[in-house]
Write a protein that holds these residues in place. Structure first.
Motif, PDB file in Angstrom:
ATOM      1  N   TYR A   1       0.817  -1.149   0.117  1.00 36.01           N
ATOM      2  CA  TYR A   1      -0.072   0.049   0.071  1.00 36.01           C
ATOM      3  C   TYR A   1       0.865   1.478   0.119  1.00 36.01           C
ATOM      4  O   TYR A   1       2.151   1.261   0.572  1.00 36.01           O
ATOM      5  N   GLN A   2       0.217   2.499  -0.655  1.00 37.91           N
ATOM      6  CA  GLN A   2       1.090   3.658  -1.001  1.00 37.91           C
ATOM      7  C   GLN A   2       1.270   4.506   0.479  1.00 37.91           C
ATOM      8  O   GLN A   2       1.843   5.562   0.428  1.00 37.91           O
ATOM      9  N   SER A   3       0.170   4.208   1.366  1.00 36.93           N
ATOM     10  CA  SER A   3       0.416   5.016   2.642  1.00 36.93           C
ATOM     11  C   SER A   3       1.707   4.981   3.313  1.00 36.93           C
ATOM     12  O   SER A   3       2.699   4.056   3.347  1.00 36.93           O
ATOM     13  N   SER A   4       1.987   6.063   4.098  1.00 36.24           N
ATOM     14  CA  SER A   4       2.939   6.011   5.154  1.00 36.24           C
ATOM     15  C   SER A   4       2.857   5.000   6.108  1.00 36.24           C
ATOM     16  O   SER A   4       1.835   4.914   6.399  1.00 36.24           O
TER      17      SER A   4
ATOM     18  N   PRO B   1      -0.465 -10.511   5.123  1.00 30.36           N
ATOM     19  CA  PRO B   1       0.416  -9.208   5.541  1.00 30.36           C
ATOM     20  C   PRO B   1       0.120  -8.212   4.518  1.00 30.36           C
ATOM     21  O   PRO B   1       0.117  -8.252   3.318  1.00 30.36           O
ATOM     22  N   ALA B   2       0.262  -6.982   5.135  1.00 27.67           N
ATOM     23  CA  ALA B   2       0.191  -5.700   4.258  1.00 27.67           C
ATOM     24  C   ALA B   2       1.148  -4.705   4.559  1.00 27.67           C
ATOM     25  O   ALA B   2       1.583  -4.650   5.841  1.00 27.67           O
ATOM     26  N   ILE B   3       1.816  -4.302   3.446  1.00 26.93           N
ATOM     27  CA  ILE B   3       3.155  -3.527   3.749  1.00 26.93           C
ATOM     28  C   ILE B   3       2.653  -2.122   3.505  1.00 26.93           C
ATOM     29  O   ILE B   3       2.327  -1.499   2.460  1.00 26.93           O
ATOM     30  N   ALA B   4       3.351  -1.017   4.339  1.00 24.10           N
ATOM     31  CA  ALA B   4       3.171   0.293   4.145  1.00 24.10           C
ATOM     32  C   ALA B   4       4.570   0.823   4.629  1.00 24.10           C
ATOM     33  O   ALA B   4       4.625   0.523   5.767  1.00 24.10           O
TER      34      ALA B   4
ATOM     35  N   VAL C   1      -4.521   2.679   4.235  1.00 25.54           N
ATOM     36  CA  VAL C   1      -4.736   4.034   3.602  1.00 25.54           C
ATOM     37  C   VAL C   1      -4.625   5.190   4.029  1.00 25.54           C
ATOM     38  O   VAL C   1      -5.242   5.517   5.234  1.00 25.54           O
ATOM     39  N   ASP C   2      -3.840   6.362   3.918  1.00 26.08           N
ATOM     40  CA  ASP C   2      -3.545   7.497   4.478  1.00 26.08           C
ATOM     41  C   ASP C   2      -3.183   7.328   6.050  1.00 26.08           C
ATOM     42  O   ASP C   2      -4.062   8.002   6.736  1.00 26.08           O
ATOM     43  N   GLN C   3      -2.314   6.469   6.339  1.00 24.18           N
ATOM     44  CA  GLN C   3      -2.048   6.396   7.788  1.00 24.18           C
ATOM     45  C   GLN C   3      -3.073   5.822   8.558  1.00 24.18           C
ATOM     46  O   GLN C   3      -3.004   6.148   9.810  1.00 24.18           O
TER      47      GLN C   3
ATOM     48  N   LEU D   1      -7.690   1.907  12.738  1.00 22.83           N
ATOM     49  CA  LEU D   1      -6.454   2.047  13.767  1.00 22.83           C
ATOM     50  C   LEU D   1      -5.788   3.221  13.188  1.00 22.83           C
ATOM     51  O   LEU D   1      -5.151   3.327  12.181  1.00 22.83           O
ATOM     52  N   ILE D   2      -5.125   4.188  14.352  1.00 22.18           N
ATOM     53  CA  ILE D   2      -4.254   5.211  13.735  1.00 22.18           C
ATOM     54  C   ILE D   2      -2.873   5.334  14.749  1.00 22.18           C
ATOM     55  O   ILE D   2      -3.177   4.450  15.908  1.00 22.18           O
TER      56      ILE D   2
END
Length: 430
Positions: free
Chosen positions: A30-33, A330-333, A413-415, A429-430
């Motif tokens: 994913y392109q999120s930080s 797994p999801a990578i950011a 998405v978008d942190q 979650l943030i």
């Protein structure tokens, strides 16, 4: 029914998270930080059933299925319900969103297309019927001669959108390609058993595994077979066979796990094995994530998270998680990778330090987890499984799911991390 021009005259919404594993190649990137330190629960949305479906995100909406038979559309920012679509059948596939339409499958054997804005049905396609993988003496269950559905066959195939078509597998043993605009059949391909893995598409080729123990490469436009790859056999107990894991494709290699306890890397053009990695008897249900020359996945019984060199299969690092299976992918950011556990925890791993960075625990895990957890943190199966009779095994699995297990795969998405749980919640979650 929407005309084709209306469906496809719009760009894909949120292509970073609009389908399972982020893109048609299913790389899980994913392109999120990254969220390097857990802060808080931004919001949670409660459904009436277990959430094994992974969320899809498009145009400031989150779409997710539930075992209560509904697909939910939730406001991305507030967590409030916008609408729900009642399929009246368990939804454990992950939706895909394209051109203002949400596509998903349910256990009633239908592939649905609904309007992303208001949830109105556009079309539905009826397969020959859904079923779970079945065999005799599964997992050593009694009665040994009885044909029984596999209680660990949790997921349905999640659709992928490519070139104005929808692709998915089915319990009727077929792989389908449908017109995204009309739902009309373009082609279908017959395998030897249930297909609940989700197709990955790269360079015009569809890659998917079946419970018949073969992994297939098909021409995505025609459905013609290009090659097939044979995985292991298990003639005695019928639980160490078949492909539940969905594939990832990167740099000309297809990566996937198998119940034969191997993780495979196969040449995408030829179908020849590049390498395999033995997990010493443990299933690989988790679907891999691939980036920066490293492939990430997790095991079931042995509960190990692996990072392997994508070219050679040699271990980069691994972390063992106290015996709790991981079916989540797994999801990578950024430098972080996130994965769910049957323990009811979301695990955050730093890809640079090779260490666990933080953990989030679901509500049900906090409440019910101690009843099914030993003092060393490992699962206490003796409290859940009273015998090897099939009915008792099914009941035991339900007890273990009561701790808010995370079988859903996280989306970033978008942190913000979005992930479902068997406690019925979708968490932000943030």
């Amino acid at each position: 029914m929407l005309p084709a021009a209306l469906v496809f005259g719009l760009p894909l919404f949120g292509t970073d998270a609009s389908m399972f594993r982020a893109n048609p190649q299913h790389t899980g990137v994913y392109q999120s930080s990254a969220i390097e330190t857990f802060g808080r629960v931004k919001w949670k949305f409660h459904t009436g059933g277990k959430v094994y479906s992974s969320p899809a995100i498009a145009a400031s909406m989150v779409y997710v299925g539930s075992a209560d038979g509904n697909l939910y559309a939730i406001d991305l920012h507030s967590g409030t319900k916008k609408w729900k679509f009642a399929a009246h059948s368990r939804i454990t596939s992950s939706p895909a969103v394209a051109g203002g339409v949400v596509y998903f499958g349910a256990f009633d054997g239908n592939l649905y297309a609904v309007n992303a804005t208001d949830g109105q049905l556009i079309w539905k396609f009826q397969t020959a019927g859904e079923r779970r993988y079945a065999g005799t003496h599964l997992h050593g269950s009694q009665p040994a001669a009885e044909m029984m559905p596999d209680p660990f066959d949790f997921y349905l195939s999640s659709p992928v959108v490519w070139n104005d078509a929808i692709f998915f597998g089915s319990g009727d043993s077929n792989i389908y390609a449908l017109s995204a605009a009309s739902g009309n059949l373009i082609w279908k391909f017959k395998t030897g058993d249930v297909v609940h893995a989700s197709p990955a598409i790269d360079d015009g080729t569809l890659f998917i595994g079946s419970w018949d123990s073969y992994f297939y490469a098909l021409d995505a436009a025609t459905g013609k077979e290009k090659w097939r790859f044979k995985t292991g056999e298990d003639p005695k107990i019928h639980n160490q066979i078949g492909i539940q894991s969905s594939a990832s494709v990167a740099d000309g290699i297809v990566y996937f796990g198998c119940r034969d306890s191997n993780f495979y890397a196969v040449d995408a053009k030829t179908g020849k094995k590049a390498w395999s990695f033995s997990n010493k008897g443990s299933w690989v249900i988790s679907s891999p994530a691939v980036t920066d020359g490293t492939v990430y996945f997790a095991t079931s019984d042995s509960a190990v998270f692996y990072a392997l060199d994508a070219k050679t299969g040699r271990p980069v690092f691994s972390i063992k998680f106290q015996g709790w299976p991981m079916f989540s992918s797994p999801a990578i950011a950024g430098k972080m990778v996130y994965i769910g556990s049957h323990s009811g925890k979301l695990l955050a791993i730093d890809r640079t330090s090779h260490k666990q960075a933080w953990t989030f625990q679901t509500d049900a895990s906090k409440q019910n987890g101690p009843s099914y957890t030993k003092t060393d943190g490992s699962p206490n199966y003796a409290t859940a499984f009273t015998s090897d009779f099939y009915d008792d095994i099914v009941a035991g699995i339900e007890k273990m799911m009561s701790i808010g297990a995370i079988l859903s795969s996280p989306v970033v998405v978008d942190q913000v991390i979005y992930v479902g749980s068997s406690d019925g919640n979708l968490y932000a979650l943030i």
